[in-house]
Design a protein around this motif. Structure first.
Motif, PDB file in Angstrom:
ATOM      1  N   HIS A  24      34.033  34.167  25.723  1.00 31.12           N
ATOM      2  CA  HIS A  24      33.848  34.983  24.541  1.00 31.12           C
ATOM      3  C   HIS A  24      34.221  34.096  23.366  1.00 31.12           C
ATOM      4  N   SER A  26      34.319  32.973  19.179  1.00 29.43           N
ATOM      5  CA  SER A  26      34.319  33.425  17.786  1.00 29.43           C
ATOM      6  C   SER A  26      33.104  32.812  17.094  1.00 29.43           C
ATOM      7  N   THR A  27      32.819  33.273  15.889  1.00 32.14           N
ATOM      8  CA  THR A  27      31.717  32.709  15.117  1.00 32.14           C
ATOM      9  C   THR A  27      31.927  31.210  14.911  1.00 32.14           C
ATOM     10  N   GLU A  29      33.723  29.117  16.728  1.00 31.30           N
ATOM     11  CA  GLU A  29      33.574  28.401  18.003  1.00 31.30           C
ATOM     12  C   GLU A  29      32.106  28.265  18.385  1.00 31.30           C
ATOM     13  N   TYR A  47      27.159  34.058  12.246  1.00 31.75           N
ATOM     14  CA  TYR A  47      27.730  35.405  12.150  1.00 31.75           C
ATOM     15  C   TYR A  47      26.629  36.455  12.131  1.00 31.75           C
ATOM     16  N   ALA A  61      31.038  42.573  21.188  1.00 30.60           N
ATOM     17  CA  ALA A  61      32.155  42.049  20.411  1.00 30.60           C
ATOM     18  C   ALA A  61      33.464  42.527  21.014  1.00 30.60           C
ATOM     19  N   PRO A  67      39.920  36.156  14.924  1.00 31.94           N
ATOM     20  CA  PRO A  67      38.511  36.528  14.766  1.00 31.94           C
ATOM     21  C   PRO A  67      37.965  37.311  15.951  1.00 31.94           C
ATOM     22  N   THR A  68      36.966  38.131  15.675  1.00 33.97           N
ATOM     23  CA  THR A  68      36.241  38.834  16.732  1.00 33.97           C
ATOM     24  C   THR A  68      35.546  37.789  17.593  1.00 33.97           C
ATOM     25  N   ARG A  69      35.515  38.034  18.878  1.00 32.47           N
ATOM     26  CA  ARG A  69      34.842  37.120  19.804  1.00 32.47           C
ATOM     27  C   ARG A  69      33.666  37.845  20.440  1.00 32.47           C
ATOM     28  N   TYR A  70      32.644  37.092  20.768  1.00 35.98           N
ATOM     29  CA  TYR A  70      31.402  37.650  21.287  1.00 35.98           C
ATOM     30  C   TYR A  70      31.110  37.081  22.659  1.00 35.98           C
ATOM     31  N   SER A 144      40.528  28.876  23.416  1.00 37.63           N
ATOM     32  CA  SER A 144      39.783  29.752  24.318  1.00 37.63           C
ATOM     33  C   SER A 144      39.015  28.982  25.381  1.00 37.63           C
TER      34      SER A 144
END
Length: 169
Positions: A24, A26-27, A29, A47, A61, A67-70, A144
């Motif tokens: 997962h 982040s933007t 990363e 993003y 998400a 930060p939010t991770r995807y 991560s």
């Protein structure tokens, strides 16, 4: 044109990056990962692309500290999130079947097919680095990239759940 979106090279690159990493991201990363592959893209573009892919259900998400991770949306799975460094790992649903049953028993809430548990705690790296003292989020310096995806049957990170928070997403 699946999910009502044009199949653009940028969208395909981001999906391929998320799939190949098994993480997962982040933007930032994801942008760094694309740059390493020779495809430099502005952070805003990454993003917006991730937000678009989330809106149609191709990625999901995971909120957490930082930060939010995807991640790629595939088999339904739960998430474990380190409350200090923000690392996220997927955990196959069958590993928390009893916990989900107990939550339903206690609260009456039955997660639907897309429902996912978010379990917050300290990853093993942060637990070791902060043993016996309080730590600020982001303070352990863990990245991560060190985690692997349990939903894909890779080794799961270990957690110290001294102060867990469980939320239905």
């Amino acid at each position: 044109m699946r999910h009502g979106l044009r199949c653009t090279p940028g969208r395909l690159r981001i999906l391929a990056l998320l799939h190949a990493s098994g993480l997962h991201l982040s933007t930032a990363e994801a942008r760094t990962g694309l740059a390493r592959r020779g495809k430099a893209v502005h952070t805003t573009t990454v993003y917006r692309t991730l937000e678009t892919l989330e809106a149609v259900g191709l990625v999901h998400a995971v909120p957490g500290p930082g930060p939010t991770r995807y991640g790629i949306t595939g088999e339904p799975h739960h998430h474990i999130v380190c409350g200090l460094c923000g690392r996220v790992a997927a955990l196959a649903r069958e590993h928390l079947t009893e916990a989900v049953g107990r939550i339903e028993e206690l609260t009456g809430l039955r997660p639907d097919a897309s429902g996912s548990l978010l379990v917050y705690g300290r990853c093993s790296r942060c637990a070791v680095r902060t043993k016996g003292r309080d730590a600020e989020p982001g303070g352990c310096g863990a990245a991560s990239e060190d985690w692997t995806c349990q939903a894909r049957r890779r080794p799961a990170p270990s957690f110290s759940l001294a102060q867990p928070g469980i939320f239905l997403q």
